[in-house]
Design a protein around this motif. Structure first.
Motif, short mmCIF file in Angstrom:
data_model
loop_
_atom_site.label_atom_id
_atom_site.label_comp_id
_atom_site.label_asym_id
_atom_site.label_seq_id
_atom_site.Cartn_x
_atom_site.Cartn_y
_atom_site.Cartn_z
N GLY A 24 36.44 38.32 42.09
CA GLY A 24 37.16 37.49 41.28
C GLY A 24 38.71 37.71 41.41
O GLY A 24 39.48 36.81 41.02
N PHE A 25 39.08 38.77 42.19
CA PHE A 25 40.57 38.91 42.52
C PHE A 25 40.88 38.93 44.04
O PHE A 25 40.03 39.42 44.77
CB PHE A 25 40.97 40.24 41.99
CG PHE A 25 40.94 39.98 40.24
CD1 PHE A 25 42.04 39.37 39.59
CD2 PHE A 25 39.77 40.70 39.60
CE1 PHE A 25 41.80 39.41 38.32
CE2 PHE A 25 39.70 40.43 38.20
CZ PHE A 25 40.75 39.92 37.74
N GLU A 51 44.12 36.15 40.64
CA GLU A 51 43.00 35.63 40.19
C GLU A 51 42.48 34.81 41.58
O GLU A 51 43.25 33.89 42.03
CB GLU A 51 42.83 34.68 39.02
CG GLU A 51 41.88 34.09 38.49
CD GLU A 51 41.84 33.50 37.45
OE1 GLU A 51 42.10 32.17 37.43
OE2 GLU A 51 41.50 33.92 36.25
N ARG A 56 38.03 30.82 40.37
CA ARG A 56 38.89 30.89 39.09
C ARG A 56 38.45 32.40 38.25
O ARG A 56 38.37 32.72 37.28
CB ARG A 56 38.42 29.82 38.17
CG ARG A 56 39.16 28.82 38.78
CD ARG A 56 39.27 27.53 37.69
NE ARG A 56 39.94 26.38 38.31
CZ ARG A 56 39.97 25.28 37.73
NH1 ARG A 56 39.41 25.12 36.62
NH2 ARG A 56 40.56 24.10 38.45
N GLY A 57 38.34 33.38 39.43
CA GLY A 57 38.19 34.89 38.76
C GLY A 57 36.73 35.15 38.34
O GLY A 57 36.29 36.27 37.75
#
Length: 70
Positions: A24-25, A51, A56-57
């Protein structure tokens, strides 16, 4: 008896994001120049975790959430 390869199961609904590998990152690099003119002088590179913009993370890629496809 002959051995057969197992048949693949159904594809999962959510796929792991290929850009952040499911975390997610992602790491982003920013250039920082000291002073009033950011285009003169030596720049320092700063790495920050941000992000992932493709999932979108969430870590699960979904084309409907990907703002780069719009």
């Amino acid at each position: 008896m002959s051995e057969r390869e197992p048949e693949p199961g159904p594809e999962p609904e959510a796929r792991t994001c290929q850009w952040c590998h499911g975390s997610g990152f992602v790491t982003r690099a920013f250039a920082y120049c000291d002073g009033t003119d950011p285009f003169k002088g030596p720049a320092e590179t700063v790495h920050r975790a941000g992000e992932c913009r493709h999932c979108r993370g969430t870590g699960d890629y979904d084309a409907d959430r990907d703002p780069t496809l719009r």
